[in-house]
Write an enzyme that holds these catalytic residues in place. Structure first.
Site, short mmCIF file in Angstrom:
data_model
loop_
_atom_site.label_atom_id
_atom_site.label_comp_id
_atom_site.label_asym_id
_atom_site.label_seq_id
_atom_site.Cartn_x
_atom_site.Cartn_y
_atom_site.Cartn_z
N ASP A 1 0.85 -1.19 0.00
CA ASP A 1 0.00 0.00 0.00
C ASP A 1 0.88 1.23 0.00
O ASP A 1 1.65 1.45 0.94
CB ASP A 1 -0.89 0.00 1.26
N ASP B 1 -10.31 -5.45 -1.49
CA ASP B 1 -9.35 -4.95 -0.51
C ASP B 1 -10.05 -4.16 0.59
O ASP B 1 -10.67 -3.13 0.32
CB ASP B 1 -8.33 -4.06 -1.25
C1 DX5 Z 1 -6.49 0.44 2.86
C2 DX5 Z 1 -5.49 -0.47 2.19
C3 DX5 Z 1 -5.72 -1.92 2.47
C4 DX5 Z 1 -5.58 -2.29 3.93
C5 DX5 Z 1 -6.16 -3.65 4.19
O1 DX5 Z 1 -6.19 1.73 2.51
O2 DX5 Z 1 -5.52 -0.29 0.79
O3 DX5 Z 1 -4.87 -2.73 1.67
O4 DX5 Z 1 -4.25 -2.27 4.34
O5 DX5 Z 1 -6.15 -3.88 5.56
P1 DX5 Z 1 -7.35 -4.62 6.34
O6 DX5 Z 1 -7.42 -6.01 5.80
O7 DX5 Z 1 -6.94 -4.54 7.76
O8 DX5 Z 1 -8.61 -3.83 6.04
ZN ZN Z 2 -4.54 -1.84 -0.48
#
Ligand code: DX5
Ligand code: ZN
Length: 230
Positions: free
Chosen positions: A53, A193
């Protein structure tokens, strides 16, 4: 529970009987307090991708580690990267991430540069290209690009941070997107996601890749958690 989500669930249980394709799992280390240690632990699992990310502090308020630090993750992982660019201007970051062991580069349809040119740029590096969609963006915004894409990343939380709750309405969007892709006879796959866990994964059974951050990273056994999402 909303009627629409109920419908999604019913439809999903029918579909599940028809074809059970194991999902690919992409783990995000965004909220990991020990990135090096967790990447090394993930490297011992069968996780398919490391989800990177990257945030510029403009497209979303949050800012991730700068590229010059992030690029050092190669020291701790031999897994291929699934890069998620949450930035206004993806071009310069596409060029940077193309130098790593990158399988997918995904940027947002809401970003500010020419989307067609960016897709061509990613493909020019021999890397698969994805387009991401915020929870409040209509799937029709993908229409001009869908046939050029390898992947659509449906955000099931608003981008910016890990550990948020899955937004149920986005499950319906995944179903609609899958129908659209099938009607057009495209090979584009769907990745979801945000807020994925043992319960929410079943709302998005049309997804080929599930991103998981906190569910896997906060578990005691990474491999068990990954297997439970497939
Ligand atoms: C949010 C990110 C995601 C996040 C997912 O901005 O793009 O990839 O890190 O994390 P979880 O699974 O904890 O929602
Ligand atoms: Zn992400």
């Amino acid at each position: 529970m909303k009627k629409e989500v109920k419908k999604v669930k019913e439809k999903k249980s029918i579909k599940k009987e028809q074809k059970v394709v194991p999902k690919k799992i992409s783990v995000s280390f965004l909220s990991s307090p020990h990135i090096a240690r967790d990447l090394e632990k993930l490297n011992l699992t069968d996780v398919d991708f490391i989800h990177v990310d990257f945030m510029d502090g403009k497209f979303v308020r949050q800012k991730s580690l700068p590229f010059k630090e992030l690029k050092n993750i190669y020291r701790y992982t031999s897994k291929r990267l699934d890069v998620h660019l949450m930035v206004n201007k993806p071009k310069k970051f596409i060029k940077k991430f193309a130098t790593l062991n990158t399988a997918y580069i995904t940027f947002h349809v809401e970003s500010l540069e020419n989307i067609d040119e960016l897709i061509d740029l990613v493909h020019g590096y021999g890397i698969k290209c994805g387009l991401a969609l915020n929870p409040d963006t209509e799937i029709d915004s993908l229409d001009p690009y869908l046939d050029k894409l390898d992947l659509v990343l449906v955000m099931s939380v608003f981008p910016g941070k890990g550990g948020q709750e899955f937004i149920l309405d986005t499950a319906l969007k995944v179903v609609q997107l899958k129908d659209k892709i099938e009607k057009l006879k495209l090979d584009t796959i769907i990745e979801v996601d945000g807020g994925i866990n043992l319960e929410t994964k079943d709302y998005v059974s049309d997804a080929s890749i599930l991103v998981s951050g906190s569910y896997v990273i906060q578990s005691d056994q990474f491999q068990e958690a990954i297997t439970s999402l497939r």
